[in-house]
Design a protein around this motif. Structure first.
Motif, PDB file in Angstrom:
ATOM      1  N   ASP A  40     -12.144   4.953  40.965  1.00 30.93           N
ATOM      2  CA  ASP A  40     -12.303   6.178  41.751  1.00 30.93           C
ATOM      3  C   ASP A  40     -12.834   5.918  43.159  1.00 30.93           C
ATOM      4  N   ARG A  49      -6.013   7.925  42.603  1.00 25.26           N
ATOM      5  CA  ARG A  49      -5.284   7.673  41.349  1.00 25.26           C
ATOM      6  C   ARG A  49      -4.034   6.832  41.558  1.00 25.26           C
ATOM      7  N   HIS A  53      -6.016   2.478  40.924  1.00 23.04           N
ATOM      8  CA  HIS A  53      -5.742   2.805  39.521  1.00 23.04           C
ATOM      9  C   HIS A  53      -4.511   2.008  39.053  1.00 23.04           C
ATOM     10  N   HIS A  90     -10.199   3.608  32.139  1.00 20.96           N
ATOM     11  CA  HIS A  90     -10.302   4.696  33.121  1.00 20.96           C
ATOM     12  C   HIS A  90      -8.905   5.105  33.603  1.00 20.96           C
ATOM     13  N   ASP A  94      -7.016   8.735  32.808  1.00 19.57           N
ATOM     14  CA  ASP A  94      -6.682   9.734  33.832  1.00 19.57           C
ATOM     15  C   ASP A  94      -5.372  10.454  33.516  1.00 19.57           C
TER      16      ASP A  94
END
Ligand SMILES: [Zn+2]
Length: 185
Positions: A40, A49, A53, A90, A94
């Motif tokens: 993040d 994202r 990510h 993570h 998402d």
């Protein structure tokens, strides 16, 4: 999901290592807490994202690093593996939250998380309807309790700190688009 939920999730999963080595589990939890926060940071630089990510590559890398940590279980290998594994969890998680638009409860955005292997955005599943939804707070709180029960020292205190942060964020989340639109851009 809130970044605090991701951090607590990584740390809570590290409790699985406690039966193998309490000392290394503590190291893993600290690294996993940081790894849960890391993706993040693309809120600050790049495209959220997407830039930091990697649901695909983090996961592949995490398996390799876990293998290295199994062959040579020392603090450094365990920490690196836990950090990347938590960043992977993570990134995948998402996809089970809401979309990227400022008001994810409206469900007007198809972007959950970007998958480079497929070259497209994975659609949000809305299991946690938006970051800061009541179920997000409940999930983060439950994971924090697991960590508080399992760990002491810095991990416990970091996780305790996530609770007021998550509660405050949840309380103001629906007001953020009017109060602080710059925060969501
Ligand atoms: Zn994220």
């Amino acid at each position: 999901m809130m970044v605090t939920t991701h951090a607590a999730m990584g740390a809570a999963l590290s409790a699985l290592l406690l039966p193998l080595s309490p000392e290394l589990a503590g190291v893993a939890a600290l690294a996993a807490f940081c790894g849960g926060v890391f993706p993040d940071l693309d809120l600050l630089v790049g495209e959220h994202r997407r830039t930091l990510h990697y649901p695909d590559y983090y996961t592949l890398l995490a398996f390799g690093l876990a293998g290295v940590a199994l062959l040579r279980p020392v603090a450094a290998t365990v920490a690196v593996a836990a950090f990347v594994a938590s960043a992977a969890v993570h990134s995948v998680a998402d996809a089970f939250g809401g979309g990227l638009a400022p008001r994810p409860w409206v469900r007007d955005d198809h972007r959950g998380v970007y998958c480079r292997l497929r070259g497209r955005w994975v659609h949000p599943r809305h299991w946690v309807r938006w970051d800061g939804a009541p179920e997000d707070l409940a999930l983060g709180g439950a994971l924090a309790l697991v960590c508080i029960a399992a760990f002491d020292g810095p991990v416990r205190w970091l996780v305790v700190l996530t609770l007021p942060v998550s509660a405050t964020y949840t309380a103001v989340r629906k007001r953020l688009p009017e109060w602080a639109p710059w925060l969501l851009e």
